[in-house]
Motif scaffolding. Structure first.
Motif, PDB file in Angstrom:
ATOM      1  N   VAL A  87      47.142  34.280  34.787  1.00  0.00           N
ATOM      2  CA  VAL A  87      46.613  32.968  35.180  1.00  0.00           C
ATOM      3  C   VAL A  87      47.455  31.851  34.570  1.00  0.00           C
ATOM      4  CG1 VAL A  87      44.619  31.424  34.920  1.00  0.00           C
ATOM      5  CG2 VAL A  87      44.266  33.799  35.577  1.00  0.00           C
ATOM      6  N   LEU A  88      47.812  32.019  33.303  1.00  0.00           N
ATOM      7  CA  LEU A  88      48.611  30.973  32.633  1.00  0.00           C
ATOM      8  C   LEU A  88      49.997  30.846  33.260  1.00  0.00           C
ATOM      9  CD1 LEU A  88      47.635  31.539  28.898  1.00  0.00           C
ATOM     10  CD2 LEU A  88      47.092  29.578  30.324  1.00  0.00           C
ATOM     11  N   VAL A  89      50.623  31.977  33.530  1.00  0.00           N
ATOM     12  CA  VAL A  89      51.962  31.939  34.143  1.00  0.00           C
ATOM     13  C   VAL A  89      51.877  31.272  35.514  1.00  0.00           C
ATOM     14  CG1 VAL A  89      53.775  33.391  35.166  1.00  0.00           C
ATOM     15  CG2 VAL A  89      52.926  33.898  32.891  1.00  0.00           C
ATOM     16  N   THR A  90      50.828  31.597  36.285  1.00  0.00           N
ATOM     17  CA  THR A  90      50.649  30.991  37.611  1.00  0.00           C
ATOM     18  C   THR A  90      50.545  29.489  37.489  1.00  0.00           C
ATOM     19  OG1 THR A  90      49.500  32.960  38.409  1.00  0.00           O
ATOM     20  CG2 THR A  90      49.186  30.958  39.665  1.00  0.00           C
ATOM     21  N   SER A  91      49.681  29.042  36.596  1.00  0.00           N
ATOM     22  CA  SER A  91      49.462  27.593  36.455  1.00  0.00           C
ATOM     23  C   SER A  91      50.742  26.885  36.036  1.00  0.00           C
ATOM     24  CB  SER A  91      48.385  27.311  35.406  1.00  0.00           C
ATOM     25  OG  SER A  91      47.233  28.009  35.699  1.00  0.00           O
ATOM     26  N   LEU A  92      51.423  27.465  35.046  1.00  0.00           N
ATOM     27  CA  LEU A  92      52.626  26.794  34.532  1.00  0.00           C
ATOM     28  C   LEU A  92      53.742  26.793  35.565  1.00  0.00           C
ATOM     29  CD1 LEU A  92      52.589  28.200  30.894  1.00  0.00           C
ATOM     30  CD2 LEU A  92      52.334  25.809  31.553  1.00  0.00           C
ATOM     31  N   LEU A  93      53.952  27.928  36.203  1.00  0.00           N
ATOM     32  CA  LEU A  93      55.042  28.009  37.189  1.00  0.00           C
ATOM     33  C   LEU A  93      54.785  27.113  38.385  1.00  0.00           C
ATOM     34  CD1 LEU A  93      56.363  31.661  37.587  1.00  0.00           C
ATOM     35  CD2 LEU A  93      57.655  29.588  37.120  1.00  0.00           C
ATOM     36  N   CYS A  94      53.552  27.156  38.900  1.00  0.00           N
ATOM     37  CA  CYS A  94      53.243  26.334  40.083  1.00  0.00           C
ATOM     38  C   CYS A  94      53.340  24.857  39.738  1.00  0.00           C
ATOM     39  CB  CYS A  94      51.855  26.668  40.627  1.00  0.00           C
ATOM     40  SG  CYS A  94      51.790  28.294  41.395  1.00  0.00           S
ATOM     41  N   GLY A  95      52.905  24.500  38.536  1.00  0.00           N
ATOM     42  CA  GLY A  95      53.021  23.111  38.112  1.00  0.00           C
ATOM     43  C   GLY A  95      54.478  22.686  38.010  1.00  0.00           C
ATOM     44  N   THR A  96      55.296  23.555  37.431  1.00  0.00           N
ATOM     45  CA  THR A  96      56.729  23.246  37.292  1.00  0.00           C
ATOM     46  C   THR A  96      57.390  23.107  38.655  1.00  0.00           C
ATOM     47  OG1 THR A  96      56.712  24.609  35.291  1.00  0.00           O
ATOM     48  CG2 THR A  96      58.858  23.991  36.171  1.00  0.00           C
ATOM     49  N   VAL A  97      57.087  24.042  39.516  1.00  0.00           N
ATOM     50  CA  VAL A  97      57.690  24.005  40.857  1.00  0.00           C
ATOM     51  C   VAL A  97      57.194  22.798  41.636  1.00  0.00           C
ATOM     52  CG1 VAL A  97      57.614  25.184  43.091  1.00  0.00           C
ATOM     53  CG2 VAL A  97      58.261  26.448  41.054  1.00  0.00           C
ATOM     54  N   GLY A  98      55.928  22.446  41.437  1.00  0.00           N
ATOM     55  CA  GLY A  98      55.397  21.241  42.083  1.00  0.00           C
ATOM     56  C   GLY A  98      56.164  20.011  41.650  1.00  0.00           C
ATOM     57  N   ALA A  99      56.443  19.910  40.347  1.00  0.00           N
ATOM     58  CA  ALA A  99      57.200  18.767  39.835  1.00  0.00           C
ATOM     59  C   ALA A  99      58.627  18.779  40.388  1.00  0.00           C
ATOM     60  CB  ALA A  99      57.221  18.806  38.307  1.00  0.00           C
ATOM     61  N   PHE A 100      59.222  19.962  40.468  1.00  0.00           N
ATOM     62  CA  PHE A 100      60.581  20.103  41.010  1.00  0.00           C
ATOM     63  C   PHE A 100      60.602  19.675  42.470  1.00  0.00           C
ATOM     64  CE2 PHE A 100      64.777  22.051  41.125  1.00  0.00           C
ATOM     65  CZ  PHE A 100      64.925  22.465  42.442  1.00  0.00           C
ATOM     66  N   SER A 101      59.570  20.072  43.215  1.00  0.00           N
ATOM     67  CA  SER A 101      59.536  19.819  44.657  1.00  0.00           C
ATOM     68  C   SER A 101      59.334  18.352  44.980  1.00  0.00           C
ATOM     69  CB  SER A 101      58.402  20.617  45.315  1.00  0.00           C
ATOM     70  OG  SER A 101      58.497  21.967  44.972  1.00  0.00           O
ATOM     71  N   ARG A 102      58.795  17.630  44.032  1.00  0.00           N
ATOM     72  CA  ARG A 102      58.543  16.202  44.254  1.00  0.00           C
ATOM     73  C   ARG A 102      59.830  15.488  44.664  1.00  0.00           C
ATOM     74  NH1 ARG A 102      55.866  12.600  39.502  1.00  0.00           N
ATOM     75  NH2 ARG A 102      56.368  10.612  40.450  1.00  0.00           N
ATOM     76  N   SER A 103      60.903  15.810  43.974  1.00  0.00           N
ATOM     77  CA  SER A 103      62.166  15.178  44.344  1.00  0.00           C
ATOM     78  C   SER A 103      62.940  16.022  45.351  1.00  0.00           C
ATOM     79  CB  SER A 103      63.033  14.932  43.104  1.00  0.00           C
ATOM     80  OG  SER A 103      63.069  16.082  42.300  1.00  0.00           O
ATOM     81  N   TYR A 104      62.772  17.342  45.303  1.00  0.00           N
ATOM     82  CA  TYR A 104      63.506  18.227  46.227  1.00  0.00           C
ATOM     83  C   TYR A 104      63.134  17.935  47.673  1.00  0.00           C
ATOM     84  CZ  TYR A 104      65.544  22.592  47.989  1.00  0.00           C
ATOM     85  OH  TYR A 104      66.302  23.523  48.664  1.00  0.00           O
TER      86      TYR A 104
END
Lengths: 460, 449
Positions: free
Chosen positions: A100-117
């Motif tokens: 659960v923690l890995v999911t939350s952290l990874l999805c959050g990171t990717v979400g932030a990355f995708s904001r500009s991508y």
């Protein structure tokens, strides 16, 4: 006065609750909104993902610090028919926390990355909707307290995966590759659904998270069939041998989605199912033997094929297959904690590699790694390595055609049945088959004309 | 005596039949039918409006009736207004009234009359369509096939009616049907009528062909589907007990049909046929589960009838838009319509996924209701249904990708924008699918269950 009970009551449901709220917000904006919605959607997604992440961290801390072995997250009773209840139960235990923690952290990171991508991309809203749906699906899988609930998350990530592979749907190849992935997922879904139903038929409880001792499988043939179905459900989802063909072709979608789907999370869903099943139930010995054998085959297969890939994303995909195979071996030998640590490390590393693959390609001004020397070149290609190289190339070619050959067989069967259908209907009204044949020719020629026009437009 | 809602629809039918059919009256007709539909909703709360029903007995089906009326309204908003001035419009209103009466009546003879009138009504629609398409030999032949199957259904019903002429008095109640001494030939007639109405293998040939036949008037297939499904829901308990031996024939036909249609779907490229086979496969699943569950009652099928109603209507609206506006015939060449018309694409995907039981939609709840009631002696049927669901899921996605993906290969002009009615219809369908999927209690509460 302690506020711990308040945290215990509020934080765990927020893992799912904040995602659901964000999902509804994005859906409403997409359906009814107008004008430039990018900023609003980004803020909503930020709220949803960060809320989920913080709730997951808090819930994990509560569980680890407290005396209980499980922490209830959600308990809904839905009534599809009188006298029947579908219990939608989610819970956390020590096995689920890292996932659960890995999911939350990874999805959050990717979400932030995708904001500009994906800034100013026409599919911005669609991408974030699917990202939220995927995150929800993964959290449901990792916190599912029963097979039926796990099936809900399983289907969600299958659909979001297929829709994100075909994100750039104007290219024909994306539709074909998403269909290949979806076909693999359907095999997995069927196996899991059958497993869940057999549990009910066998009179056993398909409970996946509980604080009691390991549960028992139903007696008789079901004690063999159910573990076999669990393995069958896990293999396509984790792209293990012989269901690995779809993964390298699934890199058609946006890089952030490829990172979390095929590097970080989705590809580990099958591994989690295996881990959870053997953790919760007393399974027969053959289960572990099969896991080890499949793990070895997949690891070898993935490693061999990775060596002959000419594009970096495919190479990383086969690398992911290899590592998940190793995780299967670890579970097969009973090294649960090692497998979990392997998962955490692999998820972050692979996601990072896939996210940076685009930059690597851009910097090297090439689509592949063909210019780099491989072990084959450095060893001046002795005969044995030549043979390995040839086998790997051959397997790589066959790997791509696997799903197509299965679909072709079914389509041939379908066309034979269609011919019978026309003959049968002709018996009712004479001349119908001529009419339907004419109709088919009209439709086919219209289709061919349209596709020829589309091809010409692509060329021009 | 017929119920008030049925009377209102019959009245609307007469009004539109004898009024001059011009385009300026089409708007009035559309308004009239919408108003009558809303009035029917109100009637559901007034038991006196249903003199033919046992007081209180209408409640178990009231949720379904509400849904049926709402779905028909949604479909009407989506249709072009000229449909309401077409020659078929009065028959469609009559069919709606017949359907509602069939849902509530407790009288056996009224129910048989409903079945006969319904079969005659849709046959008349098909014949009038066929006469208008004399220059379309393909469409004409399809409609002929449809009428043949409708006649089979009609003859079966008449045979059944004749067989019980002596034993059933004029006010015989449906709930006592299982005590009625029906001769073998009467039961055979009823079996044939049911199998033909519900398009159960091998009496299914008309449905996919009829889906293909009338290009613009997609309202008729909607009524055909509804007629079959609602008769199944309404008649369920007495009829299946009555069938006895032939129940196994129907079960075998349904089981075979489940896989047969699923495999047919796999290689089919014609858009309307695909939707037709998808609905057929699902109807066969429903019949199979009803006949093999260890407890047999209407409430188990309620959610699935709702699923077919909503998803079927949504799919047919999308197909109408695709065929009439863009001339989409098949899935062999992509149209690229996902980009300019995302709502149509989303509704299409959601409706087709609901029919295969995707979580979050009504279909998942109906799947839960069904599959958890299976007994161990019917494991084979369980495997059949699960396999068909897997195949249908793939076919749905293939259909979606084949129709909506790719680069647009024609110019989308201004006149091709969705109308407000179409947009509202699509959004309403999607919202209904998700709300009932996440909270099925809503429908059960409305039905008093």
């Amino acid at each position: 006065m302690s506020i711990l009970p308040l945290f215990v009551a509020v934080l765990p449901p927020l893992i799912i609750g904040s995602l659901l709220l964000a999902l509804i917000g994005v859906a409403v904006l997409q359906l009814f909104g107008s004008g430039d919605r990018e900023h609003t959607i980004t803020e909503i997604v930020k709220f949803g993902l960060s809320g989920s992440c913080l709730s997951a961290i808090g819930s994990g801390a509560i569980l680890l610090a407290g005396p209980d072995l499980t922490l209830p997250v959600l308990d809904l009773a839905l009534r599809p028919a009188p006298g029947q209840t579908f219990e939608f139960k989610l819970a956390l235990d020590h096995l689920a926390i890292p996932f659960v923690l890995v999911t939350s952290l990874l999805c959050g990171t990717v979400g932030a990355f995708s904001r500009s991508y994906l800034h100013k991309d026409p599919g911005h809203g669609r991408f974030f909707f699917l990202l939220l749906l995927f995150t929800l699906g993964m959290e449901v899988i990792f916190m599912a307290a029963s097979f039926e609930v796990l099936f809900v998350g399983w289907e969600l990530i299958g659909l979001t995966s297929a829709l994100l592979i075909s994100f750039f749907f104007e290219r024909r190849s994306t539709a074909d590759n998403s269909l290949k992935a979806f076909l693999a997922y359907r095999v997995s879904d069927t196996a899991l659904l059958t497993c869940s139903l057999l549990f009910a038929l066998g009179g056993a409880e398909g409970v996946l998270i509980s604080s009691h001792e390991k549960g028992l499988l139903p007696e008789g043939m079901l004690s063999i069939v159910i573990p076999a179905l669990v393995i069958l459900a896990a293999l396509p989802k984790s792209a293990q041998f012989p269901f690995s063909a779809w993964l390298p072709r699934a890199m058609e979608g946006p890089t952030p989605s490829s990172a979390i789907f095929y590097g970080g999370l989705s590809v580990h869903a099958g591994f989690y199912l295996i881990l959870r099943f053997q953790h919760q139930f007393v399974v027969p010995a053959f289960f572990y033997v099969v896991l080890v054998v499949i793990g070895i085959l997949s690891a070898l297969y993935g490693n061999l094929l990775a060596k002959v890939q000419t594009d970096v994303k495919s190479m990383l995909a086969y690398g992911a297959i290899t590592h998940v195979g190793l995780m299967f071996i670890e579970v097969g030998f009973g090294f649960e904690r090692l497998a979990i640590m392997h998962f955490v490390g692999h998820a972050f590393l692979r996601s990072y590699q896939i996210l940076s693959a685009g930059s690597l390609v851009h910097e090297s001004r090439s689509l592949g790694v063909a210019k780099r020397s491989s072990i084959f070149d450095r060893l001046k290609r002795p005969a044995l390595f030549e043979w390995f190289h040839a086998v790997a190339l051959d397997l790589s070619l066959r790997d791509g055609s696997q799903p197509t050959s299965m679909v072709n067989r079914l389509e041939r069967l379908s066309s034979r049945i269609a011919a019978f259908e026309e003959w049968y209907t002709k018996g009712v009204v004479g001349g119908l088959s001529t009419a339907t044949e004419r109709e088919s020719r009209v439709v086919d020629s219209a289709s061919h004309a349209s596709s020829a026009l589309a091809k010409e437009q692509v060329k021009s | 005596m017929i119920s008030v809602p049925a009377f209102l629809f019959v009245f609307a039918s007469l009004l539109s039949m004898f009024g001059r059919r011009r385009d300026d009256r089409a708007e009035l007709n559309k308004f009239l039918v919408s108003a009558i539909s809303l009035a029917s909703l109100v009637c559901l709360f007034v038991p006196l409006c249903f003199p033919g029903a046992v007081v209180g007995d209408v409640r178990p089906l009231s949720g379904l009736m509400v849904l049926e009326i709402v779905v028909v309204c949604v479909v009407m908003w989506a249709l072009p207004t000229r449909v309401f001035s077409s020659p078929e419009a009065p028959i469609l209103y009559l069919l709606q009234g017949i359907l509602l009466e069939g849902l509530v009546t407790e009288s056996l003879w009224m129910f048989v009359a409903v079945g006969i009138l319904g079969a005659l009504g849709v046959s008349f629609l098909a014949e009038s369509e066929r006469r208008r398409r004399q220059d379309d030999p393909i469409g004409s032949v399809r409609l002929k096939v449809y009428m043949v199957y409708r006649l089979i259904s009609l003859i079966g019903l008449i045979i059944f009616a004749v067989s019980i002429l002596q034993s059933a008095e004029p006010f015989f109640l449906l709930s006592q049907l299982s005590h009625l001494p029906v001769p073998l030939w009467g039961r055979a007639g009823l079996t044939v009528a049911l199998m033909s109405s519900l398009a159960i293998f091998p009496l299914h040939g008309w449905f996919p062909l009829f889906m293909s036949a009338p290009r613009l008037n997609m309202l008729t297939p909607i009524f055909v589907v509804e007629l079959g499904i609602l008769i199944l829901a309404r008649l369920f308990i007495p009829i299946w007990e009555l069938l006895e031996v032939s129940a196994s024939l129907v079960t075998t036909g349904a089981a075979f049909g489940v896989v047969y249609f699923a495999v047919l779907l796999f290689g089919e490229n014609r858009l309307k046929r695909i939707v037709g086979y998808l609905l057929l496969s699902h109807i066969s699943v429903m019949v199979l589960i009803l006949l093999t569950s260890h407890t047999v009652n209407l409430s188990r099928v309620l959610i699935d009838v709702a699923n077919v109603l909503i998803s079927g209507a949504g799919l047919l609206i999308c197909v109408t838009i695709l065929v009439s506006r863009f001339g989409v015939q098949g899935v062999a060449s992509p149209t690229g319509l996902a980009k300019p018309f995302p709502e149509v694409a989303a509704c299409f995907l959601l409706c087709s996924l609901s029919l295969v039981g995707f979580p979050g939609t009504v279909g998942f709840m109906s799947e839960e209701a069904f599959l958890s009631g299976f007994s161990a002696s019917h494991v084979v049927f369980l495997v059949v249904i699960v396999t068909a669901t897997a195949l249908n899921g793939y076919s749905c996605f293939r259909l979606f990708a084949g129709v909506f993906y790719g680069r647009p290969n024609f110019d989308i002009g201004r006149g091709m924008d969705l109308t407000l009615g179409e947009r509202s219809a699509l959004r309403t369908i999607m919202v209904l699918l998700i709300i009932i999927g996440l909270a099925p209690q809503v429908l059960l509460f409305a039905s008093g269950l």
